[in-house]
Design an enzyme around this catalytic site. Sequence first.
Site, PDB file in Angstrom:
ATOM      1  N   GLU A 114     -75.288  15.638  29.101  1.00 53.35           N
ATOM      2  CA  GLU A 114     -74.020  15.400  29.803  1.00 53.35           C
ATOM      3  C   GLU A 114     -73.390  14.088  29.351  1.00 53.35           C
ATOM      4  OE1 GLU A 114     -71.425  13.781  33.075  1.00 53.35           O
ATOM      5  OE2 GLU A 114     -73.234  12.918  32.200  1.00 53.35           O
TER       6      GLU A 114
ATOM      7  N   ASP B 299     -80.227  14.513  31.536  1.00 55.10           N
ATOM      8  CA  ASP B 299     -80.315  13.422  30.556  1.00 55.10           C
ATOM      9  C   ASP B 299     -79.880  12.096  31.157  1.00 55.10           C
ATOM     10  OD1 ASP B 299     -77.650  14.553  30.633  1.00 55.10           O
ATOM     11  OD2 ASP B 299     -77.153  13.347  28.871  1.00 55.10           O
TER      12      ASP B 299
END
Length: 368
Positions: free
Chosen positions: A139, A78
């Site tokens: 994350e 991400d």
Amino acid sequence: MTNINQERLVEHFIELVKIDSESGNEKAVAEVLAEQLGQMGFEVTKLPVPDTISNGFNIYAKLQGELEGSIVFSSHMDTVTPGIGIEPIIEDGIIRSKGNTILGGDDKSGIAAVMEAVRTIKANGEAHKTIEVAFTVYEELGLEGAKHFDMSKIESNQAIVLDSGGNIGTIITTAPGQQSLKVTIKGKPAHAGLAPETGINALTVAADAISNMTLSRIDHETTANIGVVRGGQATNIVMPELYIEAEARSLDDEKLAKQVSHMVSTFEAAAEKHGAEIEIESTRSYNAYRIADDNPHVVAIKAAFEAIGIEPMTKPTGGGSDANVFNEKGLTTVNLSTGMSKVHTTDEFIAIADMVSVTEFIRSYLTR
């Protein structure tokens, strides 16, 4: 022996950053990576995560090696916002975004480096250690992908997260724990013009608390910050309720506990003084980790850098990463720099030479 294919490395990196994957929307990039890893000979497992976190999945992949030893390489899929419609630009050996988005080197530079290192090793027919890959979702907003990672798949005792900045050769062996505070102050509404003295202003309570609170840099290991404040309805109403989000971090668990206790008691004292109600939700975001310089894992990483002429340096950081979570789960994990710079800003950039160097390190580590 062919060396790292710089052109293929850069092309793959650019392909990845062009796939939108802001936290929670990792499905498209995860599908591409799962397919590519499969084509490279990895045994790939798509690990489900709660759909409240992501429309995608964590990736576990394994490539059996001929050499003794195994390692997990981990990066997150991400990006932060603004990360939609990224247009990478290459000039003078630097890759940056057009300037209206982040670049996404955090952390697609790590993914590209691992995959190019393996492609080179395979092209050369080099013997290598067993390679395990753990690519995570979500994350950036709380390490949630790592927290939900199915560790039963992992066979190695150690891992390398490729998710830091600084010079190539930087090994993050110490990182802080973080505590998050969510504070709701409930005062009492009143008409601000007719009868303000009958109300209790939640902002006054907060201001009193914060003015008595030690914040920002506490010491060389500890920080604290108030980052979100929401409240108020109109100027003619004494503010009845206020919501605050704060955090504290420290490399030392005792110092963290002391700072959190100070923040909580200061909020509570101010509420009591003004006759307001207060609710404080205090949660541990992640724990600190500290790995010694003479730990065999760190020693082996240093040797692999030295073998390619790069001077390794162990350092502490003030940031959290998936390495915090993996260490907590019993996997000895360090975080390495990929050369990413000015991350989380629209000025983010990465030098191609640094990407090549970290890829060479991975190859060196795997083939030693």
